[in-house]
Scaffold this motif. Structure first.
Motif, PDB file in Angstrom:
ATOM      1  N   MET A  46       0.980  -1.431  -0.060  1.00 30.34           N
ATOM      2  CA  MET A  46       0.157  -0.015  -0.017  1.00 30.34           C
ATOM      3  C   MET A  46       0.875   1.189  -0.038  1.00 30.34           C
ATOM      4  SD  MET A  46      -3.137   0.904   0.026  1.00 30.34           S
ATOM      5  CE  MET A  46      -4.258   1.925   0.785  1.00 30.34           C
ATOM      6  N   CYS A  47       1.731   1.241   0.979  1.00 28.88           N
ATOM      7  CA  CYS A  47       2.977   2.335   0.834  1.00 28.88           C
ATOM      8  C   CYS A  47       3.195   2.759  -0.628  1.00 28.88           C
ATOM      9  CB  CYS A  47       3.890   2.101   1.963  1.00 28.88           C
ATOM     10  SG  CYS A  47       3.424   2.226   3.455  1.00 28.88           S
ATOM     11  N   THR A  48       3.795   1.616  -1.086  1.00 26.73           N
ATOM     12  CA  THR A  48       4.340   1.881  -2.448  1.00 26.73           C
ATOM     13  C   THR A  48       3.364   2.449  -3.390  1.00 26.73           C
ATOM     14  OG1 THR A  48       5.931  -0.041  -2.121  1.00 26.73           O
ATOM     15  CG2 THR A  48       5.689   0.777  -4.254  1.00 26.73           C
ATOM     16  N   GLU A  49       2.070   1.808  -3.687  1.00 24.20           N
ATOM     17  CA  GLU A  49       1.041   2.275  -4.581  1.00 24.20           C
ATOM     18  C   GLU A  49       0.928   3.778  -4.103  1.00 24.20           C
ATOM     19  OE1 GLU A  49      -2.308  -0.171  -3.636  1.00 24.20           O
ATOM     20  OE2 GLU A  49      -0.925  -2.121  -4.170  1.00 24.20           O
ATOM     21  N   LEU A  50       0.704   4.284  -2.965  1.00 17.42           N
ATOM     22  CA  LEU A  50       0.480   5.746  -2.628  1.00 17.42           C
ATOM     23  C   LEU A  50       1.760   6.229  -2.998  1.00 17.42           C
ATOM     24  CD1 LEU A  50      -1.310   5.329   0.798  1.00 17.42           C
ATOM     25  CD2 LEU A  50      -2.268   5.843  -1.420  1.00 17.42           C
ATOM     26  N   ALA A  51       2.735   6.093  -2.850  1.00 12.67           N
ATOM     27  CA  ALA A  51       4.072   6.849  -3.347  1.00 12.67           C
ATOM     28  C   ALA A  51       4.129   7.043  -4.804  1.00 12.67           C
ATOM     29  CB  ALA A  51       5.333   6.390  -2.819  1.00 12.67           C
ATOM     30  N   ILE A  52       3.689   6.074  -5.536  1.00  9.33           N
ATOM     31  CA  ILE A  52       3.890   5.902  -6.941  1.00  9.33           C
ATOM     32  C   ILE A  52       2.511   6.834  -7.467  1.00  9.33           C
ATOM     33  CG2 ILE A  52       3.346   4.631  -9.257  1.00  9.33           C
ATOM     34  CD1 ILE A  52       4.643   2.180  -7.680  1.00  9.33           C
ATOM     35  N   ARG A  53       1.606   7.013  -6.875  1.00  9.97           N
ATOM     36  CA  ARG A  53       0.463   7.723  -6.994  1.00  9.97           C
ATOM     37  C   ARG A  53       0.800   9.211  -6.932  1.00  9.97           C
ATOM     38  NH1 ARG A  53      -5.405   7.381  -4.252  1.00  9.97           N
ATOM     39  NH2 ARG A  53      -5.310   5.460  -5.184  1.00  9.97           N
ATOM     40  N   ARG A  54       1.385   9.554  -5.963  1.00 13.41           N
ATOM     41  CA  ARG A  54       1.973  10.713  -5.558  1.00 13.41           C
ATOM     42  C   ARG A  54       3.199  11.370  -6.617  1.00 13.41           C
ATOM     43  NH1 ARG A  54       4.765  11.366  -0.065  1.00 13.41           N
ATOM     44  NH2 ARG A  54       6.403  10.013  -1.071  1.00 13.41           N
ATOM     45  N   ASP A  55       4.048  10.255  -7.113  1.00  8.36           N
ATOM     46  CA  ASP A  55       5.024  10.713  -7.966  1.00  8.36           C
ATOM     47  C   ASP A  55       4.330  10.869  -9.572  1.00  8.36           C
ATOM     48  OD1 ASP A  55       6.920  10.441  -6.115  1.00  8.36           O
ATOM     49  OD2 ASP A  55       7.723   8.305  -6.707  1.00  8.36           O
ATOM     50  N   ASP A  56       3.484  10.051  -9.706  1.00  6.64           N
ATOM     51  CA  ASP A  56       2.648  10.368 -11.108  1.00  6.64           C
ATOM     52  C   ASP A  56       2.020  11.803 -11.033  1.00  6.64           C
ATOM     53  OD1 ASP A  56       3.408   7.850 -12.008  1.00  6.64           O
ATOM     54  OD2 ASP A  56       1.730   6.946 -11.338  1.00  6.64           O
ATOM     55  N   ALA A  57       1.530  12.062  -9.901  1.00  9.05           N
ATOM     56  CA  ALA A  57       0.641  13.319 -10.078  1.00  9.05           C
ATOM     57  C   ALA A  57       1.613  14.318 -10.112  1.00  9.05           C
ATOM     58  CB  ALA A  57      -0.224  13.568  -8.465  1.00  9.05           C
ATOM     59  N   ARG A  58       2.755  14.382  -9.412  1.00  8.92           N
ATOM     60  CA  ARG A  58       3.972  15.263  -9.485  1.00  8.92           C
ATOM     61  C   ARG A  58       4.561  15.631 -10.860  1.00  8.92           C
ATOM     62  NH1 ARG A  58       7.204  13.684  -4.250  1.00  8.92           N
ATOM     63  NH2 ARG A  58       6.125  14.939  -2.829  1.00  8.92           N
ATOM     64  N   ALA A  59       4.621  14.365 -11.527  1.00 15.22           N
ATOM     65  CA  ALA A  59       4.979  14.494 -12.955  1.00 15.22           C
ATOM     66  C   ALA A  59       4.009  15.204 -13.982  1.00 15.22           C
ATOM     67  CB  ALA A  59       5.177  13.063 -13.284  1.00 15.22           C
ATOM     68  N   ARG A  60       2.760  15.144 -13.434  1.00 12.82           N
ATOM     69  CA  ARG A  60       1.756  15.661 -14.382  1.00 12.82           C
ATOM     70  C   ARG A  60       1.516  17.301 -13.863  1.00 12.82           C
ATOM     71  NH1 ARG A  60      -1.134  11.122 -12.470  1.00 12.82           N
ATOM     72  NH2 ARG A  60      -2.562  12.823 -11.338  1.00 12.82           N
ATOM     73  N   PHE A  61       2.258  17.420 -12.729  1.00 14.34           N
ATOM     74  CA  PHE A  61       1.822  18.957 -12.255  1.00 14.34           C
ATOM     75  C   PHE A  61       0.537  18.966 -11.659  1.00 14.34           C
ATOM     76  CE2 PHE A  61       5.437  19.427 -15.419  1.00 14.34           C
ATOM     77  CZ  PHE A  61       6.489  19.682 -14.488  1.00 14.34           C
ATOM     78  N   ASP A  62       0.015  17.896 -11.310  1.00 15.23           N
ATOM     79  CA  ASP A  62      -1.400  18.091 -10.663  1.00 15.23           C
ATOM     80  C   ASP A  62      -1.151  18.165  -9.285  1.00 15.23           C
ATOM     81  OD1 ASP A  62      -3.819  17.604  -9.733  1.00 15.23           O
ATOM     82  OD2 ASP A  62      -4.286  15.714 -11.136  1.00 15.23           O
ATOM     83  N   ARG A  63      -1.018  19.341  -8.575  1.00 15.46           N
ATOM     84  CA  ARG A  63      -0.849  19.772  -7.238  1.00 15.46           C
ATOM     85  C   ARG A  63      -1.866  19.350  -6.327  1.00 15.46           C
ATOM     86  NH1 ARG A  63       1.358  25.680  -6.544  1.00 15.46           N
ATOM     87  NH2 ARG A  63       1.905  24.609  -4.431  1.00 15.46           N
TER      88      ARG A  63
END
Length: 50
Positions: free
Chosen positions: A1-18
């Motif tokens: 679960m931790c990894t999934e949430l961290a990946i979701r956050r990294d993807d959002a950062r890459a899309r500049f979706d604050r």
């Protein structure tokens, strides 16, 4: 679960979706507190800090 949430956050950062980054941070913090009994770091001056 931790990894999934961290990946979701990294993807959002890459899309500049604050908004999605913030959502991911909240979910990850909640997960860490409830599943790992880990304290969550809050930056100085953030609500709930002194």
């Amino acid at each position: 679960m931790c990894t999934e949430l961290a990946i979701r956050r990294d993807d959002a950062r890459a899309r500049f979706d604050r908004s999605a980054v913030t959502d991911s941070d909240v979910l990850l913090g909640r997960h860490l507190r409830t599943e790992h009994d880990a304290p969550v770091h809050r930056p100085a001056g953030a609500p709930g800090t002194r």
